[in-house]
Design an enzyme around this catalytic site. Sequence first.
Site, short mmCIF file in Angstrom:
data_model
loop_
_atom_site.label_atom_id
_atom_site.label_comp_id
_atom_site.label_asym_id
_atom_site.label_seq_id
_atom_site.Cartn_x
_atom_site.Cartn_y
_atom_site.Cartn_z
N ASP A 1 18.15 10.66 -41.75
CA ASP A 1 19.53 11.09 -42.02
C ASP A 1 20.10 10.50 -43.31
OD1 ASP A 1 19.30 12.29 -39.54
OD2 ASP A 1 20.26 10.63 -38.48
N GLY B 1 20.98 15.40 -39.37
CA GLY B 1 21.73 14.40 -40.11
C GLY B 1 22.84 13.76 -39.29
N VAL C 1 11.39 19.66 -36.59
CA VAL C 1 10.38 19.86 -37.63
C VAL C 1 10.69 18.96 -38.83
CG1 VAL C 1 11.55 21.79 -38.83
CG2 VAL C 1 9.07 21.63 -38.88
N ASN D 1 4.93 10.97 -67.01
CA ASN D 1 5.94 9.92 -66.92
C ASN D 1 5.75 8.86 -68.02
OD1 ASN D 1 8.29 8.96 -65.61
ND2 ASN D 1 7.14 7.40 -64.53
#
Length: 793
Positions: free
Chosen positions: A169, A212, A302, A541
């Site tokens: 969350d 969430g 999921v 990067n």
Amino acid sequence: MADQPADKKFFENLSGAGKAIGVLTSGGDAQGMNAAVRAVVRMGIYVEAKVYFIYEGYQGMVDGGDNIVEVSWESVSSILQVGGTVIGSARCKEFRTREGRLKAAFNLIQRGITNLCVIGGDGSLTGANLFREEWSGLLEELAQSGKIEEEAVKKYVYLNIVGMVGSIDNDFCGTDMTIGTDSALHRIIEVVDAIMTTAQSHQRTFVLEVMGRHCGYLALVSALACGADWVFIPEYPPEEGWEEQMCVKLSENRARKKRLNIIIVAEGAIDSHNKPITSEKVKDLVVQQLGFDTRVTILGHVQRGGTPSAFDRILASRMGVEAVLALLEATPDTPACVVSLSGNQAVRLPLMECVQMTQEVQKAMDERKFCEAVKLRGRSFENNLNTYKLLSHRRPDAELPKDDLSCSTNFNVAVLNVGAPAAGMNAAVRSAVRVGITEGHNMFAVIDGFEGFARGQIKEISWGDVGGWTGQGGSLLGTKRTLPAKYLEKIADQMRTNNINALMVIGGFEAYLGLLELSAAREKYDEFCVPMVMVPATVSNNVPGSDFSIGADTALNTITDTCDRIKQSASGTKRRVFIIETMGGYCGYLANMGGLAAGADAAYVFEEKFDIRELQANVEHLTEKMKTSIQRGLVLRNENSNENYTTDFIYQLYSEEGKGVFDCRKNVLGHMQQGGAPSPFDRNFGTKISAKAVQWISKKLKETYRKGKVFANTQDSVCLLGMRRRNLLFQPVVDLKDQADFVHRIPKEQWWLKLRPLMKILAKYKTSYDVSDSGQLEHVARHSPKEAETGAI
């Protein structure tokens, strides 16, 4: 960050000998928990501490017996890529009672455990803190009842607690990201991308409900990452009359030939009166008001499932090491702390300060103080919300900034991609175009980089032209590695012909070199005396001035997924070592971080020289490993790590030296690392960093507009926007020259090199580990300065 000690400490000077560490996972499961457990176990054993699994969370601690087991190095083999938690998690009512905590304390004392690493949410961590506060009293009670000796009370006088937040969350204040959040976003975006194809086919509206609880982070970031038409989150309820506003927006989008609509609803979504907004309610509204073919998809559990992303594995591994460090350094006066992430920096924060702030968010929402709730969620959340508001709704032309006599705001801004394609470039272009239009500019797209610029392949690009770009891989504008030096006169002509007042370049090292060349050409061509900004985008990067580049996270996930599959291919074949070559030019970021995420035994990079003796030592190490229950090896090599010790050479060396013990296979990953749909991190990072870059352009244009003309010739008008530790910073490209190795096209100093020993320690090598950069105890920052906004997702 608190001041670091001047002298560097090393793990070899720290000893956990005689200490016992218990590790448990509690509350809801989250992908990446196993990576954290693995890191705690292996780092604990590395510093000579005993490490115990506490199965089934607090319930196992209360029940004792076989639920608390000492573990070995091999106990955590092959769990890095496994979702959920292999040591189990359970809700425990008994631990909430003093009687239950008394049993738990007795079970820990029996094994000498006075160091607890708790991986869970705020409820689990609050329980751990209460346990710590009661510890001495519990021991006294156990001694009085004759269950333990008085000596035990003196010997185990205090309990150390270090927490890591495992929660999809991302609802815990004090950290930019909790373990599991990035993986949950991967699941959501996979579903959204799949739904978009069917929605476009049938001109459908989809309402997606994501998890969430009372936190809207997953909904908000997934809305940003897929360009959703509308999002409902509990921290920022829609204004009165939202029903009509939403329907107007959906119908406007359809009128612009958009064939689908995506609406994302957080499971805890509310209106401004704290009344729930459900996905069914939203669907019914769309059907009744607009008659659109509308479907509801509730993602449910999921989102908790599947394998952890590369980001979560690395985050959890770093946090696990940091947690052991914090436990070793703890004193009776040290408060229980939680290991957190701020930008790209590990920090330690007092656990109860974080818990208190997390509770304050809910209180603010209950009292309908929604602006305060957003601020309390932290700067990362606030940045996401502000960016979504900028990008989701086009302001009517009447509301856009207009020309006035003193300062023109309708400038022409050109956007181009330079270098190799990188996933997330399109999200960055979309963000730049839409924010630019919102700022009142005319946005121009340059096709095929500087080469296309010289040929006049420039066209104005509108709000609708970039719809649906966030999920597209590669570069829709086209990109070339060509530098501008040989085209300067032609590019200057095109700048003049199209009256280009500012330039935004999205790309890698070539983009950086290109801006240096344009900056140097200002002496000859006034056309280049305009604000110019670069946003780093390259899988390698390797851009100086930024810890992260758009595209690197997607490439890292590709490498990690491939390594998982390759390792799995050996599940029926004992004793096999895989040699895998990654991209990156001379930059070893992908090889090193891929090695950390995939649990590699070695990663060869250009930045850390190696010779035949090290290669031989690695072979011997793997030979010893094959004598245990762990019978697979993984070795990564950056493509340009050494011109003589090639992938073929290393493969042949390992094959020859491992004869009779293990056999070898090699795999060159190649350009698959540049392809594919961008990860949630790259979509979000590209979107936010681009929006910030265009806002900087607007500011510079206003500063440099004089007498009907833009004229910018100072060094700070040609900048690179990069993520540095905790902050997004604008840095003049000329100032970054001293930080760049131009021969090998890499920064001279790279933050990830400090994580190299971490990978070696987790692979059972004896090595020193510099902890001078480790987290120091800080206090929770309530409000951060606006200029110090992080790019963490």
